[in-house]
Design an enzyme around this catalytic site. Structure first.
Site, PDB file in Angstrom:
ATOM      1  N   GLY A  20     -19.787  33.851  -9.464  1.00  0.00           N
ATOM      2  CA  GLY A  20     -20.355  33.006 -10.517  1.00  0.00           C
ATOM      3  C   GLY A  20     -21.152  33.772 -11.555  1.00  0.00           C
ATOM      4  N   MET A  98     -10.217  30.121  -8.234  1.00  0.00           N
ATOM      5  CA  MET A  98      -9.067  30.806  -7.656  1.00  0.00           C
ATOM      6  C   MET A  98      -7.890  29.901  -7.304  1.00  0.00           C
ATOM      7  SD  MET A  98     -10.158  33.638  -8.179  1.00  0.00           S
ATOM      8  CE  MET A  98      -9.320  35.008  -7.410  1.00  0.00           C
ATOM      9  N   LEU A 101      -4.628  24.810 -11.208  1.00  0.00           N
ATOM     10  CA  LEU A 101      -4.739  23.362 -11.435  1.00  0.00           C
ATOM     11  C   LEU A 101      -3.337  22.769 -11.539  1.00  0.00           C
ATOM     12  CD1 LEU A 101      -7.546  23.416 -14.152  1.00  0.00           C
ATOM     13  CD2 LEU A 101      -7.789  22.678 -11.769  1.00  0.00           C
ATOM     14  N   HIS A 117     -10.085  35.786 -18.381  1.00  0.00           N
ATOM     15  CA  HIS A 117      -9.195  36.636 -17.592  1.00  0.00           C
ATOM     16  C   HIS A 117      -9.547  38.105 -17.843  1.00  0.00           C
ATOM     17  CE1 HIS A 117      -5.674  37.737 -15.311  1.00  0.00           C
ATOM     18  NE2 HIS A 117      -5.453  38.652 -16.227  1.00  0.00           N
ATOM     19  N   GLU A 182     -17.046  40.509 -20.163  1.00  0.00           N
ATOM     20  CA  GLU A 182     -16.860  39.072 -19.907  1.00  0.00           C
ATOM     21  C   GLU A 182     -18.129  38.290 -20.246  1.00  0.00           C
ATOM     22  OE1 GLU A 182     -13.625  38.860 -16.313  1.00  0.00           O
ATOM     23  OE2 GLU A 182     -15.718  38.899 -15.753  1.00  0.00           O
TER      24      GLU A 182
HETATM   25  C1  GRF Z   1     -13.900  37.413 -13.467  1.00  0.00           C
HETATM   26  O1  GRF Z   1     -13.493  38.759 -13.479  1.00  0.00           O
HETATM   27  C2  GRF Z   1     -12.941  36.559 -14.260  1.00  0.00           C
HETATM   28  O2  GRF Z   1     -12.358  37.222 -15.327  1.00  0.00           O
HETATM   29  C3  GRF Z   1     -11.885  36.235 -13.220  1.00  0.00           C
HETATM   30  O3  GRF Z   1     -12.602  36.054 -12.026  1.00  0.00           O
HETATM   31  C4  GRF Z   1     -13.805  36.818 -12.071  1.00  0.00           C
HETATM   32  C5  GRF Z   1     -14.941  35.883 -11.782  1.00  0.00           C
HETATM   33  O4  GRF Z   1     -16.165  36.557 -11.663  1.00  0.00           O
HETATM   34  N1  GRF Z   1     -11.124  35.086 -13.642  1.00  0.00           N
HETATM   35  P1  GRF Z   1     -17.518  35.723 -11.491  1.00  0.00           P
HETATM   36  O5  GRF Z   1     -17.322  34.794 -10.287  1.00  0.00           O
HETATM   37  O6  GRF Z   1     -17.763  34.958 -12.738  1.00  0.00           O
HETATM   38  O7  GRF Z   1     -18.582  36.742 -11.210  1.00  0.00           O
END
Ligand code: GRF
Length: 211
Positions: A20, A98, A101, A117, A182
């Protein structure tokens, strides 16, 4: 241009299955910057997700419906869909969610679900975007925030940031840089959505920033 009216504030749900950290980045950002939206719901399929604790710490309503392979996917998604509808959610942010949907779910919330992503899409789709790019030997990879459509990691792209892969760096070094990118990229993408600044034209997303 006038300021944005409070009554069109968006109700945001964040779906997360793990750590998260992206959820946290959006929570922290929205404390300092008015994104014209409020995170009102965090959903996880994983009771052990640290994301649930982050939500509770931020006093955000958090729910978990554990998914096990014996459950019907359609029933599972219908329960989430019901929860999201009851809460009058305007935007669903997938942040390390994960499970795929169902297409019914995606149709109900068409152009209202976004995902982050850890690669420069359309390269390195799937569960292991960072590792796959690293193993391939690319010199640059990155991060993509995109709308979700029925195909995996495929919808129109809102924002991308490139991340260099330097000689001597390990997969772990790269992972750290990707996560930093991110956390820079996802919150402003959420803000653009909540301020109605995104226009989808075919595969292209225009960002029409307002004052
Ligand atoms: C991130 O690397 C995102 O790009 C991928 O899953 C990971 C989630 O990380 N879809 P977090 O749970 O937000 O730390």
């Amino acid at each position: 241009m006038g300021s944005i009216l409070n009554n069109d504030r968006k109700r945001i749900a964040i779906f997360a299955s793990g750590n998260g950290s992206n959820l946290q980045a959006i929570i922290d950002y929205s404390k300092n910057i008015d994104i014209n939206g409020d995170i009102v719901f965090v959903f996880s399929n994983n009771p052990d997700a640290f994301a649930l604790e982050r939500a509770r710490n931020a006093r955000i309503n958090a729910e978990c419906i554990p998914f096990d392979r014996n459950n019907s996917r359609i029933e599972f998604d219908n329960k989430i869909l019901q929860a999201v509808k009851n809460k009058k959610i305007d935007l669903i942010c997938l942040a390390g969610y994960m499970l795929l949907l169902s297409s019914d779910f995606i149709s109900e919330y068409q152009n209202k679900i976004i995902n982050i992503h850890p690669s420069l899409l359309p390269s390195f789709k799937g569960m292991h975007g960072i590792r796959d790019a690293f193993d391939y030997g690319v010199k640059a990879t990155g991060v993509t925030v995109h709308f979700v459509d029925r195909e995996l990691d495929n919808g129109p792209i809102i924002l991308q940031e490139a991340v260099a892969v330097n000689e001597g760096e390990t997969a772990l070094d790269l992972e750290k840089k990707i996560h930093e990118a991110e956390h820079r990229l996802y919150p402003p993408a959420v803000r653009y959505f909540c301020r109605d600044e995104l226009r989808i034209i075919g595969r292209k997303v225009l960002i029409m920033e307002r004052n």
